[in-house]
Enzyme design. Sequence first.
Site, PDB file in Angstrom:
ATOM      1  CG  HIS A 236      54.807  12.496  22.918  1.00  0.00           C
ATOM      2  ND1 HIS A 236      55.748  11.850  23.137  1.00  0.00           N
ATOM      3  CD2 HIS A 236      55.902  13.907  23.374  1.00  0.00           C
ATOM      4  CE1 HIS A 236      56.758  11.967  23.863  1.00  0.00           C
ATOM      5  NE2 HIS A 236      56.158  12.883  23.355  1.00  0.00           N
TER       6      HIS A 236
ATOM      7  CE1 TYR B  92      61.456   1.867   9.677  1.00  0.00           C
ATOM      8  CE2 TYR B  92      59.572   1.260  10.381  1.00  0.00           C
ATOM      9  CZ  TYR B  92      60.418   2.018   8.995  1.00  0.00           C
ATOM     10  OH  TYR B  92      60.523   0.997   7.791  1.00  0.00           O
TER      11      TYR B  92
ATOM     12  CD  GLU C  13      64.801   6.688  15.399  1.00  0.00           C
ATOM     13  OE1 GLU C  13      65.855   5.929  16.599  1.00  0.00           O
ATOM     14  OE2 GLU C  13      64.613   5.669  15.047  1.00  0.00           O
TER      15      GLU C  13
END
Length: 364
Positions: free
Chosen positions: A148, A250, A240
Amino acid sequence: MFRVFMMILFLSLSAVSATAQTLPTSAGNIEVTKMVGGLDTPWAVGILPDGTFLVTERDGDLLFVRNGKTNTVRGVPKVAATGQGGLLDVTIPRDFAQSREVFLTFSKPQNQGAGTAVAVARLSENGKRLTNVRVIYEATPGGSGGRHFGSRVVEARDGTLFVTIGDRGEPDSAQDRSSPMGSVIRINRNGSIPADNPFVGQSNVKPEIWSFGHRNPQGAALDARGRLWVSEHGARGGDEVNQPRAGRNYGWPVISYGTHYSGQKIGEGTAKAGLEQPKLFWDPSIAPSGLLVYSGKLLPQWKGDIFVGSLKFDYIARLAGNPLREVEQIKGPETERVRDIVEAPDGSIWFISVGKGAVYRMAP
């Protein structure tokens, strides 16, 4: 002599037809041409004004491609090529013809792992070397895992840079504004912090943060109005598309449309007051990567549509409408694990297929 000429012409056309295929789409048959092949885990492509281009390979090589021939560019910063990390994005700024500067993102080695970093450098006229290489931003502290990194960089209309940074596999970090993990940051071209960033002057908050609560945004681009769009990986479901706005949260990992890989619920559900909803989500996950908002230059019927590459299901998603939805899947042998997708100066759409180890060009 005429027979020799016809034989040469035939061989030339055969060579072209061997690398150009056709994909059926809502805009008609689109020609797909291989621009370069034989790549090792390509991650990003940046197209230069003269039609030459740069490609990053995750293990650390930056390639310069002219007429299908590649050379390895010297002077690239050392990368931590572990897990999902390595040499990642390459972005060509609007003033490249004057500055010859390019921006790179990469996982930078740190004492206890690696962090997402941004470097700027000048590309030599022959495309063989980077000079005046400077790291203008480094996410610290980074992380010891190899997941990530996020790592797209987008030049905003005002010349500032948006950079996406993943949560590094530590979900709670996306809600911790004392850390840049799980955020979109905004910096000036020299790495300084814009005075109008939303959290400037707040104690114990990283002033570079533009928006937060992101999991792993691996696609990012501006639309015609200069607004930023990002695509980000969910967990099990819940991928998303978001439109990050200054200071907004978010939601990750407080809310999500996905579940943990164990099947357990994530956070508090799919909505909570004060947390932004995605513009679109996928369930099951498609593993979205590169994102493009198309100008309509060559294909006016697609003007303003968003294109997102799928690493999992081997297609390019076309998104349109309000509310945003997936309206088309562009799929063929070339769309195997689509990692990046960009628009060339002539309006053609280029994409990277990791599965094919190649860069392709789509045009009518």
